[in-house]
Design a protein around this motif. Structure first.
Motif, short mmCIF file in Angstrom:
data_model
loop_
_atom_site.label_atom_id
_atom_site.label_comp_id
_atom_site.label_asym_id
_atom_site.label_seq_id
_atom_site.Cartn_x
_atom_site.Cartn_y
_atom_site.Cartn_z
N ALA A 179 11.40 -5.87 -31.22
CA ALA A 179 10.01 -5.43 -31.23
C ALA A 179 9.16 -6.32 -30.32
N PRO A 180 8.24 -5.74 -29.57
CA PRO A 180 7.30 -6.57 -28.82
C PRO A 180 6.53 -7.48 -29.77
N GLU A 181 5.99 -8.54 -29.24
CA GLU A 181 5.29 -9.53 -30.08
C GLU A 181 4.08 -8.89 -30.75
N ALA A 182 4.15 -8.73 -32.07
CA ALA A 182 3.03 -8.17 -32.84
C ALA A 182 2.00 -9.27 -33.09
N ALA A 190 9.14 8.81 -40.21
CA ALA A 190 10.08 7.74 -39.83
C ALA A 190 10.17 7.54 -38.33
N GLN A 191 9.75 8.54 -37.53
CA GLN A 191 9.81 8.38 -36.07
C GLN A 191 8.87 7.30 -35.56
N ILE A 192 7.98 6.81 -36.43
CA ILE A 192 7.09 5.71 -36.02
C ILE A 192 7.91 4.44 -35.77
N GLY A 193 9.18 4.45 -36.14
CA GLY A 193 10.06 3.35 -35.78
C GLY A 193 10.11 3.09 -34.29
N ALA A 194 9.71 4.08 -33.48
CA ALA A 194 9.69 3.92 -32.02
C ALA A 194 8.36 3.38 -31.52
N ASP A 195 7.42 3.09 -32.44
CA ASP A 195 6.12 2.56 -32.04
C ASP A 195 6.23 1.06 -31.77
N PRO A 196 5.74 0.57 -30.62
CA PRO A 196 5.90 -0.85 -30.29
C PRO A 196 5.23 -1.79 -31.29
N GLU A 197 4.12 -1.36 -31.91
CA GLU A 197 3.36 -2.26 -32.77
C GLU A 197 3.88 -2.28 -34.21
#
Length: 549
Positions: A341-344, A100-107
């Motif tokens: 979120a940054p623009e995916a 769940a820590q992937i919630g901090a991934d920009p993409e």
């Protein structure tokens, strides 16, 4: 579902979090688990299927859908799982979100954040992840019960080591395809070869390369940082060829948490592991890669700075028109722990095509939703927004009329059904066939969906076999690998055979020929291998000649 329990099971690698969640799910009447990788979803699907039977378990990913009519347990990629953790009959009894820590991934982070906030089991919910997630879970999911899991084994720093002196059962972690290939080539010369694992490989190829290592055919594996997630290997040591990576925007040093995720592959279960760097390597500034004292302490003691935010994007936008859809997707969150979120790439494609004349054909909520689904097609080929937008535009020209014709899809799949070419060519074809597998398994995109999907998967399997063969051919010298393992053995224990024509083989691999009492090494042996072949012959021949006498 106010009576259901929510548990956040947090801790470092090798704490048995996923195993615990599988046990809990199998104890319920139904369940759904979301994983960060298709490879992981497939692995857990096979495990649950062995417990519950083929008819009770489903596998749902972007490119693959195995869903028996009465399936009760669902193993999914996080993107493919229902955002509420529900099925056709309502909420599942058990729901779990892995990593769940992937919630901090920009993409990809906004998808994991959405599932963390919304996916709930009727009876039990589990949030699995790093301990760095704890402060955010306490604020965003105040009902969650915190469960800490200690690591089963210790992880210690072993300093730097030459590539030629790496201990057996080691992984070399490199950053970039060229460096992976260079490390694997060197290990082929020094140690008989290495398995290769990269994010660009298909799950089938990755599994076969891992099997080379797991069954002992090679003692080394060279990987990108893709090894840090979802691969449980019999590793004793992890050696970093570098400590910096390009994250899509800039080249930066790995964070201590990222270093730990990779180093933690060593010492699985209750066997201790070590990590270090490769000596002789240099970064872009000419400095050798070295861990700082602070980083070593953090990795060994599993102490990392907590996450301060997760990325968020509106998961249920309105489809009134394209402008409303874009506005909703760019909306800012209300909670201070969440960031927009940054623009995916899916949103970048949507905005690019909304300015194209083709957008005039997108009218009505149903059409806007379908257009957004087309823009959400993953960029498996990693060609970037410009090229990918052209592909999506061509795809939409057919989808707006209804379905893609079976003949058209079959022709695209047939174009990729070629096994010739080098490693990079085959990787490119696998990326392309994954695109058509994704398109083919969509419920309302392709006529003769099941047949087209089966064709795409069959071609992907063939390409994966061919790529595995090319990788093994290039990076594994089976004869050298066998001899490296046998150098410390008693000559009588070697699996050596002397054929009537004088051919001397070790486990089927030719090492030389005996002509009378003169032994000559195999003519195709490299200069580096000649000494080993002579040593193996000298060990084995006395016993063989004594048998003949």
């Amino acid at each position: 579902m106010s009576d259901s329990t929510i548990k956040a099971v947090l801790g470092p690698t090798n704490t048995g979090k996923t195993h615990l969640a599988i046990e809990r799910m199998c104890g319920h009447s139904s369940g759904m688990m979301g994983f960060p990788l298709r490879l992981l979803a497939r692995e857990v699907y096979d495990r649950v299927r062995a417990i519950k039977g083929d008819k009770a378990v489903a596998l749902i990913t972007g490119e693959e859908r195995i869903e028996p009519p009465n399936a009760r347990y669902f193993c999914c990629t996080t993107e493919a799982m229902d955002r509420l953790g529900a099925g056709k009959g309502g909420p599942h009894a058990f729901v779990a979100l892995d990593e769940a820590q992937i919630g901090a991934d920009p993409e990809r982070g906004h998808i994991f954040t959405d599932r963390l906030l919304n996916a709930r089991g009727r009876e039990e919910t589990m949030i699995l992840g790093s301990a760095t997630l704890e402060p955010l879970v306490r604020k965003l999911v105040p009902r969650a019960e915190m469960v800490e899991r200690p690591r089963f084994s210790t992880l210690s720093h072993a300093g730097s080591c030459k590539l030629s002196r790496l201990p057996p059962r080691s992984a070399v972690v490199a950053f970039g395809t060229d460096q992976v290939y260079a490390m694997a080539e060197a290990l082929r010369r020094f140690r008989g070869g290495a398995a290769v694992v990269m994010g660009a490989l298909s799950p089938e190829t990755r599994n076969k390369q891992v099997e080379l290592f797991q069954n002992g055919e090679v003692d080394y594996i060279v990987a990108t940082d893709a090894i840090g997630m979802g691969l449980n290997l019999d590793l004793h040591h992890v050696a970093f060829a570098g400590l910096s990576k390009f994250d899509g925007k800039r080249k930066r040093r790995l964070t201590p948490s990222e270093m730990s995720q990779i180093a933690g592959r060593a010492g699985r279960h209750q066997r201790d592991g070590t990590f270090g760097t490769l000596s002789g390597m240099r970064d872009s500034r000419g400095a050798p890669p070295e861990f700082t004292d602070e980083e070593i302490y953090a990795i060994e003691e599993h102490r990392f700075a907590p996450l301060t935010h997760l990325f968020w994007r509106e998961a249920e936008p309105r489809f009134d028109n394209l402008a409303t859809l874009i506005a909703d997707l760019e909306m800012k969150p209300e909670e201070p722990e969440l960031r927009p979120a940054p623009e995916a790439i899916d949103l970048a494609i949507l905005k690019r095509l909304s300015d194209d004349p083709i957008a005039d054909s997108v009218k009505g909520a149903g059409s806007v939703r379908r257009f957004w689904e087309a823009c959400s097609l993953p960029d498996f080929r990693s060609v970037g927004a410009g090229v990918h937008a052209s592909f999506v535009k061509r795809l939409w020209q057919d989808l707006r009329e209804g379905y893609l014709g079976a003949d058209f899809v079959a022709a695209r799949i047939a174009e990729l059904d070629r096994m010739q070419g080098d490693i990079d060519t085959l990787q490119g074809r696998i990326a392309a066939i994954r695109t058509w597998a994704y398109i083919s398994q969509r419920p309302d995109w392709v006529l003769a969906r099941d047949e087209m999907f089966a064709r795409a998967r069959a071609v992907e399997a063939k390409l994966s076999d061919a790529l595995h063969a090319r990788l093994t051919e290039r990076f594994v010298n089976r004869r050298t690998s066998l001899l490296m393992k046998s150098l410390g053995q008693d000559g009588s224990a070697l699996p050596v055979e002397l054929a009537p024509d004088g051919a001397l083989t070790v486990d089927g691999e030719l090492i030389g020929r005996l002509d009378g009492f003169r032994f000559a090494v195999a003519p195709d042996a490299t200069v580096a291998d000649r000494k080993m072949l002579l040593a193996a012959g000298e060990k084995a021949l006395p016993a063989l000649l004594a048998q003949r006498a």
